[in-house]
Write an enzyme that holds these catalytic residues in place. Structure first.
Site, PDB file in Angstrom:
ATOM      1  N   HIS A  93       0.814  -1.218   0.000  1.00 19.21           N
ATOM      2  CA  HIS A  93       0.000   0.000   0.000  1.00 19.21           C
ATOM      3  C   HIS A  93       0.845   1.264   0.000  1.00 19.21           C
ATOM      4  O   HIS A  93       2.068   1.226   0.186  1.00 19.21           O
ATOM      5  CB  HIS A  93      -0.943   0.023   1.204  1.00 19.21           C
ATOM      6  CG  HIS A  93      -0.221   0.113   2.531  1.00 19.21           C
ATOM      7  ND1 HIS A  93       0.465  -0.951   3.084  1.00 19.21           N
ATOM      8  CD2 HIS A  93      -0.071   1.145   3.399  1.00 19.21           C
ATOM      9  CE1 HIS A  93       0.995  -0.585   4.235  1.00 19.21           C
ATOM     10  NE2 HIS A  93       0.696   0.699   4.450  1.00 19.21           N
ATOM     11  N   ASP A  95       0.457   4.850   2.080  1.00 16.88           N
ATOM     12  CA  ASP A  95      -0.331   5.430   3.174  1.00 16.88           C
ATOM     13  C   ASP A  95      -1.190   6.593   2.670  1.00 16.88           C
ATOM     14  O   ASP A  95      -0.708   7.458   1.930  1.00 16.88           O
ATOM     15  CB  ASP A  95       0.589   6.003   4.267  1.00 16.88           C
ATOM     16  CG  ASP A  95       1.403   4.912   4.958  1.00 16.88           C
ATOM     17  OD1 ASP A  95       0.955   3.762   4.981  1.00 16.88           O
ATOM     18  OD2 ASP A  95       2.490   5.248   5.464  1.00 16.88           O
ATOM     19  N   HIS A 248       4.709   0.167   0.190  1.00 16.65           N
ATOM     20  CA  HIS A 248       5.456  -0.595   1.192  1.00 16.65           C
ATOM     21  C   HIS A 248       4.571  -1.696   1.766  1.00 16.65           C
ATOM     22  O   HIS A 248       3.346  -1.695   1.571  1.00 16.65           O
ATOM     23  CB  HIS A 248       6.014   0.307   2.298  1.00 16.65           C
ATOM     24  CG  HIS A 248       4.969   1.065   3.038  1.00 16.65           C
ATOM     25  ND1 HIS A 248       4.434   2.242   2.587  1.00 16.65           N
ATOM     26  CD2 HIS A 248       4.355   0.816   4.230  1.00 16.65           C
ATOM     27  CE1 HIS A 248       3.545   2.695   3.448  1.00 16.65           C
ATOM     28  NE2 HIS A 248       3.467   1.851   4.459  1.00 16.65           N
ATOM     29  N   ARG A 263       4.983   5.691  14.289  1.00 21.36           N
ATOM     30  CA  ARG A 263       4.924   6.247  12.933  1.00 21.36           C
ATOM     31  C   ARG A 263       4.395   7.671  12.951  1.00 21.36           C
ATOM     32  O   ARG A 263       3.370   7.947  13.566  1.00 21.36           O
ATOM     33  CB  ARG A 263       4.013   5.395  12.051  1.00 21.36           C
ATOM     34  CG  ARG A 263       4.161   5.729  10.584  1.00 21.36           C
ATOM     35  CD  ARG A 263       3.236   4.923   9.711  1.00 21.36           C
ATOM     36  NE  ARG A 263       2.035   5.675   9.417  1.00 21.36           N
ATOM     37  CZ  ARG A 263       1.030   5.211   8.696  1.00 21.36           C
ATOM     38  NH1 ARG A 263       1.052   3.976   8.231  1.00 21.36           N
ATOM     39  NH2 ARG A 263      -0.023   5.954   8.451  1.00 21.36           N
TER      40      ARG A 263
HETATM   41  C1  SIN Z   1       2.893   0.823   7.792  1.00 24.01           C
HETATM   42  O1  SIN Z   1       2.359   0.342   6.817  1.00 24.01           O
HETATM   43  O2  SIN Z   1       2.738   1.976   8.116  1.00 24.01           O
HETATM   44  C2  SIN Z   1       3.764  -0.033   8.672  1.00 24.01           C
HETATM   45  C3  SIN Z   1       4.908  -0.633   7.964  1.00 24.01           C
HETATM   46  C4  SIN Z   1       5.672  -1.538   8.885  1.00 24.01           C
HETATM   47  O3  SIN Z   1       5.249  -1.780  10.011  1.00 24.01           O
HETATM   48  O4  SIN Z   1       6.724  -2.026   8.472  1.00 24.01           O
END
Ligand code: SIN
Length: 275
Positions: A93, A95, A248, A263
């Site tokens: 995805h 974000d 990612h 995050r």
């Molecule tokens: C996310 O998608 O924000 C998390 C990615 C991760 O935990 O590696």
């Protein structure tokens, strides 16, 4: 400060950075524009320092659905406990692509990582676009696609493990829909980047559902080639990624172990079509 590319195409490690030093930020920002994913190693960050660093890139964009850190609600908690099976973010995805103004990127800070596993995979949207035929590139540039938060964070996800364990909540706020160019001109690099992703993109504007599904599936298969990817092995440190240039995916291969990340997501700008 040393900048070491992670692969032949995407990502770089930054060693020896001093994030409190204003003069090195210009180099960090340039590395971010050049490599799309930068891993700043060996940084011990407090939540205040994490936010301070993120604000150098832009305003903070507070995620509506992740559990916030109580003391710092602008920080989202990304967590998987020893008895949980589902990792948040394990599908490919970008974000916040469901927002009319998609986020610039996110800065994930590793607090607790398993001894082995729990890496994050990234894939470059400009390398994937460049590898398509000129005829397909021209066709894709004429299209737009819809993105939504509803099917991912809305009421239908209440029975998911992530919702049941309180890691995702606020389902009533999942009301975002946005239509973006299918190929965008990247705001920093000027490169053409594909801008659809398997989690949030619902359909291509103006195509029948059969046509849209077939086109998206073809693109998703093409994009996932290892040649366009990099893999980040976490150490105590930071990872900043650009949402407009990458997808990612959290690798969920550490059942029975804890993984805790903080995050912070940074606001972006409206995305323009590539010409
Ligand atoms: C996310 O998608 O924000 C998390 C990615 C991760 O935990 O590696």
């Amino acid at each position: 400060m040393e900048i070491k590319p992670l692969t032949g195409g995407l990502g770089a490690e930054i060693i020896g950075a001093d994030l409190t030093d204003d003069s090195s930020f210009a180099d960090i920002q340039q590395a971010f524009a050049d490599h799309s994913v930068i891993v700043i190693r060996n940084q011990e960050f407090s939540p205040d320092e994490h936010l301070q660093f993120a604000r150098r890139f832009g305003e903070i964009n507070v995620n509506r659905f992740f559990t916030p850190l109580q003391s710092h609600p602008e920080i989202a908690i990304v967590f998987k406990d020893t008895d949980q099976k589902e990792a948040v973010g394990e599908g490919w995805h970008t974000d916040h692509s469901y927002d009319k103004i998609p986020a610039m990127g996110s800065i994930l800070h590793a607090i607790e990582t398993p001894n082995v596993g729990g890496d994050t995979l990234f894939v470059s949207m400009s390398l994937a676009f460049d590898a398509l035929s000129p005829t397909m590139q021209k066709f894709l540039k004429s299209l737009s696609a819809w993105h939504s938060s509803r099917h991912v964070f809305g009421a239908e996800t209440l029975s998911s493990e992530a919702a049941e364990t309180g890691r995702l909540s606020n389902q009533d706020a999942a009301t975002q829909d946005a239509c973006h160019p299918l190929v965008i001109r990247h705001p920093l690099s000027g490169k053409s980047c594909l801008f659809v992703n398997p989690v949030f993109t619902t359909h291509v504007e103006g195509l029948s559902s059969t046509e849209s599904d077939a086109l998206l599936q073809m693109l998703y298969t093409h994009i996932q080639q290892p040649e366009f990817q990099c893999r980040v092995r976490w150490q105590a440190g930071d990872d900043t990624w650009d949402n407009r240039a990458t997808w990612h995916k959290a690798i969920n291969d550490y059942h029975g172990h804890r993984r805790l990340m903080h995050r912070v997501t940074v606001e972006g700008c409206a995305v323009d079509p590539a010409h």
